[in-house]
Design an enzyme around this catalytic site. Sequence first.
Site: not given
Length: 301
Positions: A178, A183, A187, A213
């Site tokens: 990230n 981000h 994703d 996660e």
Amino acid sequence: MGNDSTVVTVIKKQPAKESSSKDACLVVINGVDLGKKYSLTQRSTLIGRSSKVDIQVDEDSISRNHAVIENHGDRIFVRDLDSTNGTYVNDRSISHHTLMDGDQLKIGRTIFKFLSGSNVEAAYHDEIYRLTTMDGLTQTYNKRHFLRELEREMSRSGRYERDLALLMCDIDYFKSINDTYGHLAGDHVLRQMAQRVLNHIRRDDIFARYGGEEFALLLPEVDKHHAIQTADKLRRLIEEEPFYFDNVSIPVTLSLGVAQFSEYIQQSGLNVEEMSGFGFIKIADERLYMAKSRGRNCVVG
């Protein structure tokens, strides 16, 4: 001559069926406003971060005027407005795209599902029901549904003395992914990792996003030896094929912990009726963290 006369049959013209776009809508399946429905009946619907748009999504990764939905009566299009981070339909970056029923539209970290046709209201309620069991981002089961299935499978395993294995897995250094790639890339990794796993497990296996996660995989009728083999197969599957986001390769690995239900029975000393799913998860979770302490990208069973 006879009284023959001409009979004129009037055929009433059937009213044209209303366009499938009349009641089209977007439903938020991943994001802050989970389950919210937006009608697309107007000619154009602007999506973005600005307070002046029709659908406001307040995220830093979204442009002020990010994309527009255009309703042309017979068809509905989505058009990207030269946004900074792009507009995605079914995980593909688009500039202009005709939306089809069931398409997933991703803007920033928010995912919408496009619904159209004559039965939109029923489809919407079906989607809301589905959201009670599924994780919108990864399309795996959510934690709530997983815990319910875990209790059911534990009861079944105890009653009939059948094998039951549990895998807990975690994406290694996910915070670093990230921080390094953003981000949106994170994703993407979560979603693609989940799809890879779903493509390589049995239909009876129960795969869920447990939190962040971390994922859980329940394997009915599988002993510990074969569960460890499955875990290592999935570990290699993730490690050996790179993940790409915006043409950038992102290395991803998994750490996994494996537990067998019979171990939980022996350790707890409880009757099957007294056992909790969290006790079983705790064993697999402890082994997951053991895998991380051993350097990650490995399986501990």
